[in-house]
Design a protein around this motif. Structure first.
Motif, PDB file in Angstrom:
ATOM      1  N   LYS A 138      44.366  41.253  10.450  1.00  0.00           N
ATOM      2  CA  LYS A 138      43.447  42.247  11.003  1.00  0.00           C
ATOM      3  C   LYS A 138      43.508  42.247  12.526  1.00  0.00           C
ATOM      4  O   LYS A 138      43.358  43.305  13.162  1.00  0.00           O
ATOM      5  N   GLY A 139      43.733  41.080  13.127  1.00  0.00           N
ATOM      6  CA  GLY A 139      43.863  41.012  14.573  1.00  0.00           C
ATOM      7  C   GLY A 139      45.017  41.858  15.087  1.00  0.00           C
ATOM      8  O   GLY A 139      44.941  42.437  16.182  1.00  0.00           O
ATOM      9  N   ARG A 140      46.097  41.933  14.309  1.00  0.00           N
ATOM     10  CA  ARG A 140      47.218  42.790  14.692  1.00  0.00           C
ATOM     11  C   ARG A 140      46.783  44.250  14.737  1.00  0.00           C
ATOM     12  O   ARG A 140      47.134  45.011  15.652  1.00  0.00           O
ATOM     13  N   LEU A 141      46.024  44.659  13.712  1.00  0.00           N
ATOM     14  CA  LEU A 141      45.539  46.033  13.688  1.00  0.00           C
ATOM     15  C   LEU A 141      44.568  46.289  14.838  1.00  0.00           C
ATOM     16  O   LEU A 141      44.574  47.369  15.456  1.00  0.00           O
ATOM     17  N   ASP A 142      43.716  45.309  15.133  1.00  0.00           N
ATOM     18  CA  ASP A 142      42.769  45.454  16.241  1.00  0.00           C
ATOM     19  C   ASP A 142      43.505  45.683  17.560  1.00  0.00           C
ATOM     20  O   ASP A 142      43.098  46.510  18.388  1.00  0.00           O
ATOM     21  N   SER A 143      44.596  44.919  17.756  1.00  0.00           N
ATOM     22  CA  SER A 143      45.347  45.041  19.010  1.00  0.00           C
ATOM     23  C   SER A 143      45.956  46.419  19.170  1.00  0.00           C
ATOM     24  O   SER A 143      46.156  46.905  20.290  1.00  0.00           O
ATOM     25  N   ALA A 144      46.266  47.046  18.033  1.00  0.00           N
ATOM     26  CA  ALA A 144      46.876  48.382  18.067  1.00  0.00           C
ATOM     27  C   ALA A 144      45.859  49.486  17.835  1.00  0.00           C
ATOM     28  O   ALA A 144      46.226  50.646  17.619  1.00  0.00           O
ATOM     29  N   GLY A 145      44.589  49.154  17.884  1.00  0.00           N
ATOM     30  CA  GLY A 145      43.542  50.114  17.550  1.00  0.00           C
ATOM     31  C   GLY A 145      43.578  51.391  18.359  1.00  0.00           C
ATOM     32  O   GLY A 145      43.223  52.461  17.872  1.00  0.00           O
ATOM     33  N   GLY A 146      44.026  51.313  19.600  1.00  0.00           N
ATOM     34  CA  GLY A 146      44.091  52.499  20.445  1.00  0.00           C
ATOM     35  C   GLY A 146      45.080  53.530  19.944  1.00  0.00           C
ATOM     36  O   GLY A 146      45.026  54.702  20.355  1.00  0.00           O
ATOM     37  N   ARG A 147      46.005  53.109  19.058  1.00  0.00           N
ATOM     38  CA  ARG A 147      47.004  54.041  18.526  1.00  0.00           C
ATOM     39  C   ARG A 147      46.592  54.625  17.172  1.00  0.00           C
ATOM     40  O   ARG A 147      47.327  55.417  16.580  1.00  0.00           O
ATOM     41  N   ALA A 148      45.416  54.233  16.675  1.00  0.00           N
ATOM     42  CA  ALA A 148      44.939  54.769  15.400  1.00  0.00           C
ATOM     43  C   ALA A 148      44.517  56.218  15.586  1.00  0.00           C
ATOM     44  O   ALA A 148      43.836  56.571  16.553  1.00  0.00           O
ATOM     45  N   THR A 149      44.931  57.086  14.656  1.00  0.00           N
ATOM     46  CA  THR A 149      44.588  58.508  14.746  1.00  0.00           C
ATOM     47  C   THR A 149      43.176  58.743  14.222  1.00  0.00           C
ATOM     48  O   THR A 149      42.607  57.890  13.528  1.00  0.00           O
ATOM     49  N   PRO A 150      42.577  59.908  14.504  1.00  0.00           N
ATOM     50  CA  PRO A 150      41.227  60.212  13.992  1.00  0.00           C
ATOM     51  C   PRO A 150      41.156  60.231  12.473  1.00  0.00           C
ATOM     52  O   PRO A 150      40.057  60.174  11.909  1.00  0.00           O
ATOM     53  N   ASP A 151      42.335  60.320  11.798  1.00  0.00           N
ATOM     54  CA  ASP A 151      42.335  60.303  10.334  1.00  0.00           C
ATOM     55  C   ASP A 151      42.022  58.917   9.778  1.00  0.00           C
ATOM     56  O   ASP A 151      41.799  58.768   8.572  1.00  0.00           O
ATOM     57  N   ILE A 152      42.035  57.906  10.628  1.00  0.00           N
ATOM     58  CA  ILE A 152      41.785  56.531  10.187  1.00  0.00           C
ATOM     59  C   ILE A 152      40.371  56.149  10.604  1.00  0.00           C
ATOM     60  O   ILE A 152      40.049  56.107  11.797  1.00  0.00           O
ATOM     61  N   ALA A 153      39.515  55.878   9.608  1.00  0.00           N
ATOM     62  CA  ALA A 153      38.101  55.579   9.882  1.00  0.00           C
ATOM     63  C   ALA A 153      37.898  54.159  10.360  1.00  0.00           C
ATOM     64  O   ALA A 153      36.941  53.868  11.078  1.00  0.00           O
ATOM     65  N   GLY A 154      38.765  53.228   9.958  1.00  0.00           N
ATOM     66  CA  GLY A 154      38.609  51.833  10.368  1.00  0.00           C
ATOM     67  C   GLY A 154      39.324  50.910   9.404  1.00  0.00           C
ATOM     68  O   GLY A 154      40.071  51.353   8.520  1.00  0.00           O
ATOM     69  N   LYS A 169      41.474  59.144   5.742  1.00  0.00           N
ATOM     70  CA  LYS A 169      40.947  60.344   5.099  1.00  0.00           C
ATOM     71  C   LYS A 169      41.876  60.768   3.965  1.00  0.00           C
ATOM     72  O   LYS A 169      43.094  60.535   4.017  1.00  0.00           O
ATOM     73  N   PRO A 170      41.330  61.391   2.902  1.00  0.00           N
ATOM     74  CA  PRO A 170      42.175  61.846   1.791  1.00  0.00           C
ATOM     75  C   PRO A 170      43.336  62.696   2.304  1.00  0.00           C
ATOM     76  O   PRO A 170      43.152  63.623   3.087  1.00  0.00           O
ATOM     77  N   THR A 196      36.232  59.270   2.654  1.00  0.00           N
ATOM     78  CA  THR A 196      35.664  60.433   3.355  1.00  0.00           C
ATOM     79  C   THR A 196      34.724  60.013   4.474  1.00  0.00           C
ATOM     80  O   THR A 196      34.052  60.854   5.073  1.00  0.00           O
ATOM     81  N   GLU A 197      34.647  58.728   4.752  1.00  0.00           N
ATOM     82  CA  GLU A 197      33.749  58.248   5.804  1.00  0.00           C
ATOM     83  C   GLU A 197      34.145  58.827   7.162  1.00  0.00           C
ATOM     84  O   GLU A 197      35.337  58.955   7.471  1.00  0.00           O
ATOM     85  N   SER A 198      33.131  59.156   7.938  1.00  0.00           N
ATOM     86  CA  SER A 198      33.343  59.613   9.316  1.00  0.00           C
ATOM     87  C   SER A 198      32.335  58.906  10.206  1.00  0.00           C
ATOM     88  O   SER A 198      31.322  59.484  10.626  1.00  0.00           O
ATOM     89  N   PRO A 199      32.538  57.605  10.476  1.00  0.00           N
ATOM     90  CA  PRO A 199      31.547  56.836  11.238  1.00  0.00           C
ATOM     91  C   PRO A 199      31.341  57.404  12.637  1.00  0.00           C
ATOM     92  O   PRO A 199      32.280  57.888  13.279  1.00  0.00           O
ATOM     93  N   ARG A 200      30.115  57.366  13.100  1.00  0.00           N
ATOM     94  CA  ARG A 200      29.792  57.760  14.464  1.00  0.00           C
ATOM     95  C   ARG A 200      28.608  56.942  14.905  1.00  0.00           C
ATOM     96  O   ARG A 200      27.783  56.522  14.095  1.00  0.00           O
ATOM     97  N   PRO A 201      28.493  56.632  16.181  1.00  0.00           N
ATOM     98  CA  PRO A 201      27.322  55.896  16.659  1.00  0.00           C
ATOM     99  C   PRO A 201      26.049  56.685  16.367  1.00  0.00           C
ATOM    100  O   PRO A 201      26.035  57.914  16.429  1.00  0.00           O
ATOM    101  N   LEU A 202      24.985  55.958  16.031  1.00  0.00           N
ATOM    102  CA  LEU A 202      23.717  56.618  15.684  1.00  0.00           C
ATOM    103  C   LEU A 202      22.830  56.670  16.932  1.00  0.00           C
ATOM    104  O   LEU A 202      21.928  55.877  17.121  1.00  0.00           O
ATOM    105  N   PHE A 203      23.143  57.619  17.805  1.00  0.00           N
ATOM    106  CA  PHE A 203      22.518  57.662  19.130  1.00  0.00           C
ATOM    107  C   PHE A 203      21.025  57.969  19.126  1.00  0.00           C
ATOM    108  O   PHE A 203      20.307  57.481  19.983  1.00  0.00           O
ATOM    109  N   ASP A 204      20.547  58.798  18.258  1.00  0.00           N
ATOM    110  CA  ASP A 204      19.291  59.492  18.506  1.00  0.00           C
ATOM    111  C   ASP A 204      17.985  58.799  18.107  1.00  0.00           C
ATOM    112  O   ASP A 204      16.959  59.330  18.461  1.00  0.00           O
ATOM    113  N   VAL A 205      17.994  57.711  17.303  1.00  0.00           N
ATOM    114  CA  VAL A 205      16.662  57.274  16.768  1.00  0.00           C
ATOM    115  C   VAL A 205      16.446  55.750  16.531  1.00  0.00           C
ATOM    116  O   VAL A 205      17.167  55.011  17.029  1.00  0.00           O
TER     117      VAL A 205
END
Length: 532
Positions: A138-154, A169-170, A196-205
């Motif tokens: 997983k550390g290898r994937l973390d190091s390359a995290g900046g190259r992950a496309t928006p289609d990859i949720a995590g 994403k499907p 189908t997950e689309s994580p986003r920070p929960l800013f508002d509440v």
């Protein structure tokens, strides 16, 4: 953290007599259910606050009794896993609880260790990789995290399948496989799953109580620490100012990390008092009594200012989430729902702090997945001390060496004007209880309060006496507690009989408080006490 500002007073006992001085907390009592091993009646809930059990019953389809048994089993499993992790070393492949929380399975990269796992009461499962190897993948994937496309949720370590799971994403599964392969991760160690997950920070509440950042965005308080509280890093940057839910100036972001991590420390001003409790959004609070980490499969509850208290189970640890703002690593994945504004809020397993809400996918109507930043990492990275229900009224931060000493004389609060001192009852009035200091309040069954005024007093030693005039028909326990340097410990205890409790003790010099716990009944009480 939405507290009502109250007048400051307190008590300091010296050889010359009794004088008053202390700051009133934001609310009168600890509002915590009796803990296991405490007064009679506490065992009915296993020392767990009824509000937590009610939330578990609602979200996990458990009776209160089942919830108590499950939490007890999870505590035992936590101790077993901690021991086996140390004993098995590189052969340890992680552990998890079954869906009902009754069975603990431990993965083993060395089958020769199976007998040791069975002896510990767990079920062994042979796997190809130890958890250290999975973390390295997983550390290898973390190091390359900046190259992950928006289609990859995590991505996250899934000990139950002995793999690192990449969520795509499907239709984008091949992109997930290419991303993993480009990092050099062994193909057999990575499993790409459609999501189908689309994580986003929960800013508002909220997360515990709501607070506002620069009078605009809203987040939730995580846990009180000495000097302030911890919350999510995406809620603010160092220097950003906060106000409470009541829009009163509260504090400033002193430290923050996002993306990469998702934590922050808000330092509050002297109008706010950190308390070792979490808002249950049902008119009360639940206590925080430590931060022992719960295992995968354990039940867990979240408190936030948008959706209140919600419960589920821990699904995975060391998860990476690819938010639109950047990748965050080291999160814990759960099947608990959350919504915007819950960001930063508190996660509890029983009475143990677990983390602060980072972000998620879905909502509390259709259900969802939510991630949290583990609280122990936040405390360690920032050298912070968690405020607990047992220690929040402590007179001072515990000394660096853990020595059981009273706070230095320079930390003692100053005496208020003479007009603030307790007054004698009117002529002709014969109160049930008399003493040099008198405090009154209201209490309800299952709740506890600390007196004087939620704080403490210093005594030179010798005889101490107290008298409690309880509400009609109520059963209360009165305890005298001494500060040990790390927490308050009970040195004398009594219970009400015919509506009155009287306590006398010979005490050594130190810092003390009285703790009242209502086993049944509710109403107004009066406590008087004296110390020589």
């Amino acid at each position: 953290m939405d507290r009502r500002r109250m007048t400051a007073i307190g008590v300091v006992v010296a050889a010359a007599g009794l004088t008053a001085a202390v700051t009133l907390p934001s609310f009168a009592g600890e509002n915590a259910a009796p803990r296991a091993g405490g007064p009679a009646g506490a065992s009915a809930t296993g020392g767990v606050a009824p509000e937590v059990l009610d939330a578990m019953s609602r979200d996990l389809s458990l009776s209160r009794e089942q919830a108590v048994r499950r939490l007890a089993a999870e505590r035992r499993a936590t101790g077993t896993l901690n021991r086996l992790r140390a004993e098995l070393g590189a052969a340890y492949g992680g552990g998890w609880l079954s869906a009902d929380g009754a069975t603990l399975t431990v993965a083993l990269a060395d089958p020769a260790q199976a007998a040791r796992v069975r002896a510990a009461g767990a079920v062994p499962k042979e796997v190809d990789r130890g958890v250290r190897e999975l973390d390295a993948v997983k550390g290898r994937l973390d190091s390359a995290g900046g190259r992950a496309t928006p289609d990859i949720a995590g991505w996250y370590v899934d000990v139950a399948t002995n793999s690192v799971v990449v969520l795509a994403k499907p239709g984008a599964e091949e992109a997930g496989r290419r991303f993993a392969a480009a990092t050099g991760a062994p193909a057999g160690a990575v499993r790409v799953t459609a999501s189908t997950e689309s994580p986003r920070p929960l800013f508002d509440v909220r997360g515990g109580d709501a607070y506002f950042i620069n009078n605009a965005g809203r987040c939730s308080v995580g846990f009180s620490v000495v000097g302030g509280f911890v919350t999510a890093g995406h809620c603010g940057r160092p220097g950003d100012r906060t106000t409470g839910a009541n829009r009163v100036a509260q504090g400033t972001f002193a430290a923050s990390s996002f993306p990469g991590d998702d934590w922050a420390f808000v330092q509050v001003n002297n109008q706010w008092t950190p308390q070792g409790v979490v808002n249950d959004f049902n008119g009360g609070t639940v206590p925080v009594n430590g931060s022992t980490e719960a295992p995968v499969g354990a039940s867990i509850c979240r408190s936030g200012s948008t959706t209140g208290t919600r419960c589920g189970v821990v699904q995975a640890k060391n998860a990476t989430v690819n938010y639109p703002e950047g990748t965050v690593t080291g999160l814990t994945r759960t099947n608990v729902c959350a919504e915007p504004g819950d960001s930063g809020g508190a996660w509890l397993s029983g009475d143990q702090a677990q983390g602060v809400t980072s972000g998620g996918s879905g909502d509390c109507t259709a259900g969802g997945i939510t991630f949290f930043q583990p609280v122990n990492e936040i405390l360690q990275r920032n050298n912070l001390t968690l405020v607990t229900a047992e220690s929040r009224s402590a007179p001072a931060e515990p000394p660096a060496g853990g020595e059981a000493t009273a706070p230095p004389a320079t930390a003692a609060p100053t005496a208020p004007p003479a007009t603030a001192a307790p007054t004698a009852p009117p002529a002709g009035d014969s109160p049930v209880c008399t003493g040099d200091v008198s405090r009154s309040g209201a209490i309800a069954a299952g709740r506890s309060q600390a007196q004087p005024d939620g704080r403490w007093f210093v005594a030179d030693g010798g005889a101490q006496s107290a008298c409690l005039d309880a509400p009609a028909g109520a059963q209360l326990v009165l305890e005298l507690q001494r500060w040990t340097g790390t927490s308050f410990r009970t040195v004398a205890r009594t219970a009400t009989a015919d509506g009155v409790a009287k306590l006398e003790a010979e005490a050594s010099p130190g810092t003390y408080r009285y703790r009242l716990t209502a086993l049944s009944g509710s109403g107004q009480y009066t406590l008087t006490f004296s110390a020589s």
